[in-house]
Design an enzyme around this catalytic site. Sequence first.
Site, short mmCIF file in Angstrom:
data_model
loop_
_atom_site.label_atom_id
_atom_site.label_comp_id
_atom_site.label_asym_id
_atom_site.label_seq_id
_atom_site.Cartn_x
_atom_site.Cartn_y
_atom_site.Cartn_z
N PHE A 169 -31.41 11.18 4.86
CA PHE A 169 -31.42 9.86 5.48
C PHE A 169 -32.83 9.39 5.84
O PHE A 169 -33.02 8.63 6.78
CB PHE A 169 -30.51 9.84 6.72
CG PHE A 169 -29.05 9.87 6.38
CD1 PHE A 169 -28.32 8.70 6.27
CD2 PHE A 169 -28.41 11.07 6.12
CE1 PHE A 169 -26.98 8.72 5.91
CE2 PHE A 169 -27.08 11.11 5.75
CZ PHE A 169 -26.36 9.92 5.65
N LEU A 170 -33.80 9.80 5.03
CA LEU A 170 -35.16 9.31 5.17
C LEU A 170 -35.53 8.39 4.00
O LEU A 170 -36.70 8.13 3.75
CB LEU A 170 -36.16 10.47 5.24
CG LEU A 170 -36.09 11.35 6.49
CD1 LEU A 170 -37.13 12.46 6.40
CD2 LEU A 170 -36.30 10.53 7.76
N CYS A 222 -19.11 2.11 9.00
CA CYS A 222 -19.35 3.01 10.13
C CYS A 222 -20.64 2.73 10.90
O CYS A 222 -20.61 2.38 12.07
CB CYS A 222 -19.35 4.46 9.65
SG CYS A 222 -17.76 5.02 9.01
N ALA A 280 -36.18 5.09 2.52
CA ALA A 280 -36.45 3.71 2.93
C ALA A 280 -35.84 2.74 1.93
O ALA A 280 -35.64 3.07 0.76
CB ALA A 280 -37.96 3.50 3.04
N GLY A 339 -25.44 -0.14 5.64
CA GLY A 339 -24.26 -0.99 5.76
C GLY A 339 -23.03 -0.12 5.85
O GLY A 339 -23.09 1.02 6.29
N LYS A 383 0.83 -1.20 0.00
CA LYS A 383 0.00 0.00 0.00
C LYS A 383 0.86 1.25 0.00
O LYS A 383 0.59 2.22 -0.72
CB LYS A 383 -0.92 0.02 1.23
CG LYS A 383 -2.14 -0.86 1.13
CD LYS A 383 -3.04 -0.63 2.34
CE LYS A 383 -4.29 -1.48 2.27
NZ LYS A 383 -5.17 -1.26 3.44
#
Length: 421
Positions: free
Chosen positions: A250-251, A261, A253, A258, A35
């Site tokens: 964030f409403l 966090c 449905a 996932g 990395k």
Amino acid sequence: MRITVVGGGYVGLVTGACFAELGHTVDIVEIDARKAAAINAGRAPIHERGLDMLLERHAGERLSAGTDYGPVAEADLSFVCVGTPPAADGSADLSMVAAASRSIGEALRDGNGLHTVVVKSTVPPGTTAGLVVPAILEHSGRNEIGFAMNPEFLREGRAVEDFLHPDRIVIGSRDDRSGEAVAAVYRGLSAPVVRCGLTAAEMIKYASNALLATKISFSNEVGNVCKRLGIDVYEVMEGVGMDHRVSPHFLSAGAGFGGSCFPKDVAALVSLAESLGEEPALLRSVLDVNDRQPLRLVGLLEEKIGDLAGKRVAVLGLAFKDNTDDIRESRAIPVIAELLRRGAAVAAYDPLAVPSMRRVFPGIDYAASAADALRGADACLVMTEWPEFSDLNGEFDLMKSRVVIEGRRILSCGGKEGICW
């Protein structure tokens, strides 16, 4: 300023590259030599929009990566950006934070200037003061080191944009000098700065993620009721979100949340609350709703086509969200597992996440395109809101029967059905 970022993973690499963009000199400590080599060559080992451009611009100039902690001694600040994965009991595994603290402390033995250690990893409230501070002071043999907590609020797929255009910058510190040192590295960004103590800053991150996860599970429960009533939950939530006390974010449905966090942070907050003698009933319910939600897709599918044994089911979308190849806690994982348990044959497609999901389910059919996955399928489940899926229409005619169920609201064609709309 000269900055060392400990951890070249998702948060650390974005943080380091963006600090270089702000004009600082950044050394990334990454234990994976491959990395580190990729970073030095200007190649991002993760998929993140805009990150490759920053690495090409700054690698070898303001940004470099290596496997040892030597640069810490010469730096003004060190940012701890290591992982805090969930332990078996749901609590946060802080072993990498502890190891990084010891190594930073040992590296600081050779330093003599002012230095501030900043925790950016998501850690349970009390970790910086109770674990990081004593470990670094013990192993450095110094007392004049400053300490701060500066949580990240980065959305995967949009992390560079979020870093350079933040809603707020939260700085928790043990003393004013440490807080000022952290504030100085963000000069040039236009955002309100929240100053508080170490533990409050840690709690701000957990509370933020827990609230967003709660809004999602709430929307899904309302959506499940709307499904029974034959109404569109998106129409309902549009009206709800227009209330300034709620906001429309964030409403949406769907199949649930996932990623790296929300699931682990809510679980860690539940574990912390229980360890303090509290009963976090609401937060536990948030996780319970999220665990059950994707399986409703399989139940709905079985209602449509009957016994799934021997049926070919196309699964479109494997990443937990669009614009990333991250499958951590992807809602596609429990869906595919349940389909296989019921004897279905799965054909899966995702623009970026196939290599990662192949390590989880090596035996299923991975298609090169959505059309290939749909060809001959008895049904289709859409699990990720990739923009390219919104243009699908005629491709569904390649199916044996056009049964299309969405776990995310992305399709624009006719003849589809939503998990809760």
